[in-house]
Design an enzyme around this catalytic site. Sequence first.
Site, PDB file in Angstrom:
ATOM      1  N   HIS A   8      -1.048  -7.812  -5.995  1.00 42.97           N
ATOM      2  CA  HIS A   8       0.334  -7.348  -6.004  1.00 42.97           C
ATOM      3  C   HIS A   8       1.089  -7.565  -4.707  1.00 42.97           C
ATOM      4  O   HIS A   8       2.310  -7.445  -4.668  1.00 42.97           O
ATOM      5  CB  HIS A   8       0.372  -5.843  -6.332  1.00 42.97           C
ATOM      6  CG  HIS A   8      -0.073  -4.985  -5.187  1.00 42.97           C
ATOM      7  ND1 HIS A   8      -1.402  -4.814  -4.864  1.00 42.97           N
ATOM      8  CD2 HIS A   8       0.619  -4.266  -4.274  1.00 42.97           C
ATOM      9  CE1 HIS A   8      -1.502  -4.018  -3.823  1.00 42.97           C
ATOM     10  NE2 HIS A   8      -0.291  -3.668  -3.435  1.00 42.97           N
ATOM     11  N   ARG A   9       0.407  -7.891  -3.611  1.00 43.03           N
ATOM     12  CA  ARG A   9       1.090  -7.979  -2.326  1.00 43.03           C
ATOM     13  C   ARG A   9       2.081  -9.131  -2.299  1.00 43.03           C
ATOM     14  O   ARG A   9       1.753 -10.241  -2.734  1.00 43.03           O
ATOM     15  CB  ARG A   9       0.083  -8.135  -1.186  1.00 43.03           C
ATOM     16  CG  ARG A   9      -0.722  -6.882  -0.955  1.00 43.03           C
ATOM     17  CD  ARG A   9      -1.515  -6.911   0.336  1.00 43.03           C
ATOM     18  NE  ARG A   9      -2.183  -5.624   0.509  1.00 43.03           N
ATOM     19  CZ  ARG A   9      -1.631  -4.565   1.058  1.00 43.03           C
ATOM     20  NH1 ARG A   9      -0.394  -4.631   1.520  1.00 43.03           N
ATOM     21  NH2 ARG A   9      -2.306  -3.435   1.164  1.00 43.03           N
TER      22      ARG A   9
END
Length: 363
Positions: free
Chosen positions: A209-210
């Site tokens: 998700h980063r």
Amino acid sequence: MNVLLIAGARPNFMKIAPIYRASLSYKNVVCSIVHTGQHYDKEMSGTFFEELEIPQPRYALNVGSGSHATQTAGIMVAFEEVCRREAPDLVLVVGDVNSTLACSIVAKKCGISVAHVEAGLRSFDLSMPEEINRMVTDAISDSFFVTEESGVANLLREGKQKDRIHAVGHVMVDNLLHQVKRMEGIEPSCFETYRLKEAAGPYLFLTLHRPSNVDSKEVFGGIARAINELAAQRTVFFPVHPRTRNMMSVHGTELSDRVILLPPLGYRDALFLWKDAEVVLTDSGGLQEETTALGVPCVTIRENTERPITVEIGTNVLAGTAPERILAGYRQSLEKRGRARVPQLWDGRAAERIWQVLAGEGR
């Protein structure tokens, strides 16, 4: 003692839950939960709080999303009013999200003591917003509750008083062990992914998700190539973060049919899958620690980690984002199985130690 517990996103609630439950042993302590609303999460229903065995937040600030500046400012304005109304003796913050930073600053400006749980962690990468939040919060906190030895060393190097630094273990592990024990009484077939899990054979679990991993087409494409190569050997369960799903569409990212795309999962549903995975691949901070606590091999798809103990003695392998390094990390993680150790004090009693310190300080 009047204490405000701050949470801004769902993982924060996993950390404050053991702290709230442990506070109930102290008759002179009253804890109120403040949810800043930094992240909207439709999964955070009444059932969510029942599962954590905590009450719904007393204050919901409903700040919502926005740029870092907009969000931080909104939290500060709303939380200042809470502090004026409550006049707490202590504001307790966890982790490294914008809510952690914002509420710490407001509390100190109001003359209120601040305790930081998960203090001292450092990635030494100022391109990470979380690193800035960690550093600023620790710069103004009064009490530091540390999860691992590197945190103590970092805080001492930064000039913090030794008697304000307390190695207590990890409240996220408190919650993990608490939930694992509670899951023992739940029939596995009650979980929605039960049939998928039973049919998969050995499988991998992936979270991603980063922004640094998913916003760049080149970086995301390389990660996807490595995942597709692993999927040729193993089914991969991938609960997809909304940001990641959007960027997959923007980039036209293609994943193997053996990568099972799932909606975002609740805590127990995710735990049901990853605890039995052959390997977890992630860019999350918390999963690096939780996998180490349960002895599950982990490959971290990042260039650095603020949780070095998970690499030094735990199950974690820091692989970076290049495809060949991810694949090498996968092989290395399998070799670490059985050789890794659980860090000292990660025994499910961190919250108890926190309150022993706070009560001993006469708050």
